[in-house]
Design a protein around this motif. Structure first.
Motif, PDB file in Angstrom:
ATOM      1  N   ALA A  79       0.823  -1.208   0.000  1.00  0.00           N
ATOM      2  CA  ALA A  79       0.000   0.000   0.000  1.00  0.00           C
ATOM      3  C   ALA A  79       0.858   1.258   0.000  1.00  0.00           C
ATOM      4  N   ASP A  80       2.132   1.115   0.300  1.00  0.00           N
ATOM      5  CA  ASP A  80       3.052   2.246   0.342  1.00  0.00           C
ATOM      6  C   ASP A  80       3.325   2.756  -1.076  1.00  0.00           C
ATOM      7  N   LEU A  81       3.140   4.036  -1.288  1.00  0.00           N
ATOM      8  CA  LEU A  81       3.346   4.620  -2.614  1.00  0.00           C
ATOM      9  C   LEU A  81       4.802   4.525  -3.059  1.00  0.00           C
ATOM     10  N   PHE A  82       5.732   4.645  -2.112  1.00  0.00           N
ATOM     11  CA  PHE A  82       7.148   4.524  -2.457  1.00  0.00           C
ATOM     12  C   PHE A  82       7.460   3.109  -2.963  1.00  0.00           C
ATOM     13  N   ASP A  83       6.880   2.096  -2.326  1.00  0.00           N
ATOM     14  CA  ASP A  83       7.065   0.717  -2.780  1.00  0.00           C
ATOM     15  C   ASP A  83       6.509   0.523  -4.188  1.00  0.00           C
ATOM     16  N   GLN A  84       5.344   1.087  -4.434  1.00  0.00           N
ATOM     17  CA  GLN A  84       4.733   0.992  -5.762  1.00  0.00           C
ATOM     18  C   GLN A  84       5.612   1.677  -6.811  1.00  0.00           C
ATOM     19  N   GLU A  85       6.112   2.849  -6.453  1.00  0.00           N
ATOM     20  CA  GLU A  85       6.979   3.581  -7.385  1.00  0.00           C
ATOM     21  C   GLU A  85       8.269   2.791  -7.648  1.00  0.00           C
ATOM     22  N   THR A  86       8.826   2.216  -6.618  1.00  0.00           N
ATOM     23  CA  THR A  86      10.033   1.398  -6.771  1.00  0.00           C
ATOM     24  C   THR A  86       9.767   0.224  -7.701  1.00  0.00           C
ATOM     25  N   PHE A  87       8.651  -0.462  -7.497  1.00  0.00           N
ATOM     26  CA  PHE A  87       8.310  -1.596  -8.356  1.00  0.00           C
ATOM     27  C   PHE A  87       8.126  -1.148  -9.802  1.00  0.00           C
ATOM     28  N   ASN A  88       7.385  -0.079 -10.008  1.00  0.00           N
ATOM     29  CA  ASN A  88       7.078   0.383 -11.369  1.00  0.00           C
ATOM     30  C   ASN A  88       8.306   0.899 -12.113  1.00  0.00           C
ATOM     31  N   ASN A  89       9.210   1.549 -11.405  1.00  0.00           N
ATOM     32  CA  ASN A  89      10.350   2.180 -12.071  1.00  0.00           C
ATOM     33  C   ASN A  89      11.616   1.338 -12.088  1.00  0.00           C
ATOM     34  N   ASP A  90      11.771   0.460 -11.118  1.00  0.00           N
ATOM     35  CA  ASP A  90      13.062  -0.201 -10.951  1.00  0.00           C
ATOM     36  C   ASP A  90      13.062  -1.700 -11.215  1.00  0.00           C
ATOM     37  N   TYR A  91      11.931  -2.356 -11.152  1.00  0.00           N
ATOM     38  CA  TYR A  91      11.962  -3.803 -11.294  1.00  0.00           C
ATOM     39  C   TYR A  91      12.040  -4.193 -12.763  1.00  0.00           C
ATOM     40  N   LEU A  92      12.806  -5.249 -13.030  1.00  0.00           N
ATOM     41  CA  LEU A  92      13.020  -5.697 -14.402  1.00  0.00           C
ATOM     42  C   LEU A  92      11.811  -6.443 -14.950  1.00  0.00           C
ATOM     43  N   LYS A  93      11.489  -6.127 -16.168  1.00  0.00           N
ATOM     44  CA  LYS A  93      10.410  -6.817 -16.881  1.00  0.00           C
ATOM     45  C   LYS A  93      10.992  -8.093 -17.509  1.00  0.00           C
ATOM     46  N   GLU A  94      10.130  -8.968 -17.984  1.00  0.00           N
ATOM     47  CA  GLU A  94      10.559 -10.253 -18.543  1.00  0.00           C
ATOM     48  C   GLU A  94      11.558 -10.067 -19.696  1.00  0.00           C
ATOM     49  N   GLU A  95      11.298  -9.119 -20.584  1.00  0.00           N
ATOM     50  CA  GLU A  95      12.218  -8.909 -21.707  1.00  0.00           C
ATOM     51  C   GLU A  95      13.575  -8.365 -21.236  1.00  0.00           C
ATOM     52  N   GLU A  96      13.595  -7.624 -20.127  1.00  0.00           N
ATOM     53  CA  GLU A  96      14.856  -7.141 -19.572  1.00  0.00           C
ATOM     54  C   GLU A  96      15.658  -8.281 -18.951  1.00  0.00           C
ATOM     55  N   TRP A  97      14.968  -9.237 -18.335  1.00  0.00           N
ATOM     56  CA  TRP A  97      15.647 -10.430 -17.818  1.00  0.00           C
ATOM     57  C   TRP A  97      16.267 -11.212 -18.977  1.00  0.00           C
ATOM     58  N   ALA A  98      15.543 -11.300 -20.085  1.00  0.00           N
ATOM     59  CA  ALA A  98      16.055 -12.019 -21.258  1.00  0.00           C
ATOM     60  C   ALA A  98      17.302 -11.329 -21.814  1.00  0.00           C
ATOM     61  N   ILE A  99      17.310 -10.005 -21.804  1.00  0.00           N
ATOM     62  CA  ILE A  99      18.486  -9.255 -22.259  1.00  0.00           C
ATOM     63  C   ILE A  99      19.672  -9.525 -21.340  1.00  0.00           C
ATOM     64  N   LEU A 100      19.418  -9.574 -20.040  1.00  0.00           N
ATOM     65  CA  LEU A 100      20.505  -9.893 -19.094  1.00  0.00           C
ATOM     66  C   LEU A 100      21.074 -11.285 -19.366  1.00  0.00           C
ATOM     67  N   GLU A 101      20.208 -12.246 -19.662  1.00  0.00           N
ATOM     68  CA  GLU A 101      20.677 -13.598 -19.995  1.00  0.00           C
ATOM     69  C   GLU A 101      21.574 -13.556 -21.229  1.00  0.00           C
ATOM     70  N   LEU A 102      21.172 -12.786 -22.238  1.00  0.00           N
ATOM     71  CA  LEU A 102      21.942 -12.667 -23.469  1.00  0.00           C
ATOM     72  C   LEU A 102      23.291 -12.002 -23.199  1.00  0.00           C
ATOM     73  N   VAL A 103      23.291 -10.915 -22.457  1.00  0.00           N
ATOM     74  CA  VAL A 103      24.530 -10.219 -22.125  1.00  0.00           C
ATOM     75  C   VAL A 103      25.465 -11.149 -21.349  1.00  0.00           C
ATOM     76  N   LYS A 104      24.911 -11.862 -20.380  1.00  0.00           N
ATOM     77  CA  LYS A 104      25.726 -12.806 -19.596  1.00  0.00           C
ATOM     78  C   LYS A 104      26.338 -13.876 -20.497  1.00  0.00           C
ATOM     79  N   SER A 105      25.541 -14.406 -21.406  1.00  0.00           N
ATOM     80  CA  SER A 105      26.050 -15.476 -22.268  1.00  0.00           C
ATOM     81  C   SER A 105      27.172 -14.978 -23.187  1.00  0.00           C
ATOM     82  N   HIS A 106      27.144 -13.689 -23.540  1.00  0.00           N
ATOM     83  CA  HIS A 106      28.201 -13.144 -24.396  1.00  0.00           C
ATOM     84  C   HIS A 106      29.427 -12.694 -23.609  1.00  0.00           C
ATOM     85  N   LEU A 107      29.242 -12.267 -22.384  1.00  0.00           N
ATOM     86  CA  LEU A 107      30.374 -11.785 -21.596  1.00  0.00           C
ATOM     87  C   LEU A 107      31.066 -12.881 -20.789  1.00  0.00           C
TER      88      LEU A 107
END
Length: 98
Positions: free
Chosen positions: A23-51
């Motif tokens: 219910a905390d607005l700061f928590d909601q803002e943190t989730f909306n702005n900072d948490y990785l979406k599924e496609e961002e997780w996939a990009i991290l997997e790709l970057v990891k596999s190349h590095l």
């Protein structure tokens, strides 16, 4: 950092789920702005596999000359060991361009 985030993804997902229902607005803002979406997780997997190969090569070349039997034998980081690795790295990244 990427490898560790991927290893802890389940815990991060649990934390994000708690943020998303908070219910905390700061928590909601943190989730909306900072948490990785599924496609961002996939990009991290790709970057990891190349590095990751670069990380492993770097680790394998660290070290000093071997001083066994009073003779200095090149080992782990000698120029003659590094040059073929440079060729390998170059060809690896050239293949990624295609």
């Amino acid at each position: 950092m990427i490898r560790r985030a991927l290893e802890l993804r389940e815990a991060l997902d649990t934390y994000a789920a708690k943020l998303s229902i908070s219910a905390d607005l700061f928590d909601q803002e943190t989730f909306n702005n900072d948490y990785l979406k599924e496609e961002e997780w996939a990009i991290l997997e790709l970057v990891k596999s190349h590095l990751e190969p670069l990380f492993l090569l770097t680790k394998s070349l660290e070290g000093n000359a071997d001083m066994q039997d009073g003779a200095c034998k090149a080992s782990h980081g000698a120029l003659w060991e590094i040059l073929p690795v440079f060729d390998h790295v170059l060809s690896y990244f050239e293949q990624l361009e295609i």
